[in-house]
Enzyme design. Structure first.
Site, PDB file in Angstrom:
ATOM      1  CG  ASP A 144      -2.022  -1.168   1.185  1.00 16.53           C
ATOM      2  OD1 ASP A 144      -2.164  -1.613   0.021  1.00 16.53           O
ATOM      3  OD2 ASP A 144      -2.526  -1.355   2.279  1.00 16.53           O
ATOM      4  CG  MET A 145       1.916   5.582  -1.744  1.00 17.23           C
ATOM      5  SD  MET A 145       3.445   5.072  -1.703  1.00 17.23           S
ATOM      6  CE  MET A 145       4.049   4.567  -3.251  1.00 17.23           C
ATOM      7  NE  ARG A 194      -4.065  -1.764  -4.714  1.00 14.87           N
ATOM      8  CZ  ARG A 194      -3.651  -2.132  -3.466  1.00 14.87           C
ATOM      9  NH1 ARG A 194      -3.356  -0.951  -2.775  1.00 14.87           N
ATOM     10  NH2 ARG A 194      -3.448  -3.165  -3.017  1.00 14.87           N
ATOM     11  CE  LYS A 197     -11.473   8.922  -9.033  1.00 12.64           C
ATOM     12  NZ  LYS A 197     -12.912   9.397  -9.196  1.00 12.64           N
ATOM     13  CB  ALA A 199      -7.139   7.783   0.950  1.00 16.94           C
TER      14      ALA A 199
END
Length: 314
Positions: A144-145, A194, A197, A199
């Protein structure tokens, strides 16, 4: 209970929380007070249980509908190495459990969960441990980023593991102005990317803040990916317009892709889309669901609005 799950884990117990009769909500209370009373039934819509057996059963149920599952053990922003090492070990055990089944399941880790706040070296060490463990079992790991301050170290760690193992993916955020350049860097690497947009709320000088501009950036980045990537495009969006745009770009370029959506969001659409394309559901699990729900709901106004609507309207 399917034999495949029993072979790799304990028998699946009853869920410790489940969708129940919808509670009565006093909407005059502050948001935090409302959530404190009704999070358990609401959280069960967005969290795949507190234990590994329950999470694996959730994955099996979604697999039965044609949807793969990306499991994320809840936890982030650890300041002690012991916690980061413990979650790295938990992911290795989860990968062992998945490998003992026929599930379409992957795992997703957060950099600060694996020790980035403790030190970049701790994160790199734990990530390599998890990805290497997955590679030995022919399984896949997503990274995850998190917020913009973690982008460089996350991409560097992804590149190192992608070159060594290949069975790894990373998330990039379209709202960051730097992302088109990052996609150029990532295009020729093994693994998957992936696109979401974004978060988080990065400073305006490094990010787009207006919804229309973020949507424009997402479309541009998506087009770049379909044009430049040979494979490994993951469309992380619940926006029907972006899902349709991905289908159009696939027709134009022929690039394979998958759709990724969160557990609890547009689940009917996930099943429908899975009839003719690859769809994966991101499903968090674990005992830290309360702090996860608070963080995700309270950090952004639109998330809070969505949660209140879910509570009040059902």
């Amino acid at each position: 209970m399917p034999a495949e799950i029993r072979a790799g884990t304990r028998d699946v117990p009853e869920r410790r929380y489940r969708p129940a009769e919808r509670p009565t909500v006093d909407t005059s209370l502050p948001l935090a007070a409302i959530l404190a009373n009704v999070i358990p039934p609401i959280a069960s819509q967005f969290v795949a249980g507190e234990t590994v057996p329950v999470a694996l059963e959730h994955a099996r149920e979604r697999n039965g509908e044609g949807v793969g599952v990306i499991l994320n053990l809840l936890g982030e922003h650890y300041e002690e190495r012991e916690s980061a090492d413990a979650d790295a070990e938990a992911y290795c055990e989860l990968l062992d459990d998945i490998a003992g089944t026929d599930l379409r399941a992957r795992v997703s880790v957060k950099p600060t969960q694996l020790g980035l706040d403790v030190g970049a070296d701790v994160f790199r060490e734990n990530l390599a441990r998890v990805v290497g463990h997955a590679a030995e079992r022919d399984r896949f790991v997503w990274i995850d980023m998190e917020d913009h301050t973690t982008t460089d170290v996350t991409l560097d760690a992804f590149e190192a593991n992608a070159r060594e193992y290949g069975n790894v993916g990373v998330c990039v955020q379209a709202n960051l102005r730097r992302t088109p350049a990052d996609l150029e860097r990532l295009a020729d690497l093994p693994g998957k990317v992936r696109l979401v947009k974004g978060a988080y709320d990065p400073p305006r000088e490094i990010a787009y803040r207006e919804k229309s501009r973020v949507n424009e950036a997402y479309r541009d980045c998506l087009a770049d990916m379909f044009e430049q990537f040979d494979d490994g495009v993951a469309v992380g969006s619940h926006d029907p317009a972006m899902v349709d745009e991905a289908a159009r770009l696939h027709e134009e370029y022929g690039t394979p892709y998958e759709i990724q959506m969160l557990m609890g969001v547009r689940e009917d659409a996930q099943v429908e889309l899975a009839t003719d394309r690859e769809v994966w559901q991101y499903a968090p699990y674990g005992g830290k669901w309360l702090s996860y729900f608070y963080r995700r709901v309270l950090e952004r106004r639109e998330n809070a609005t969505f949660a209140i609507r879910a509570i009040v309207e059902g």
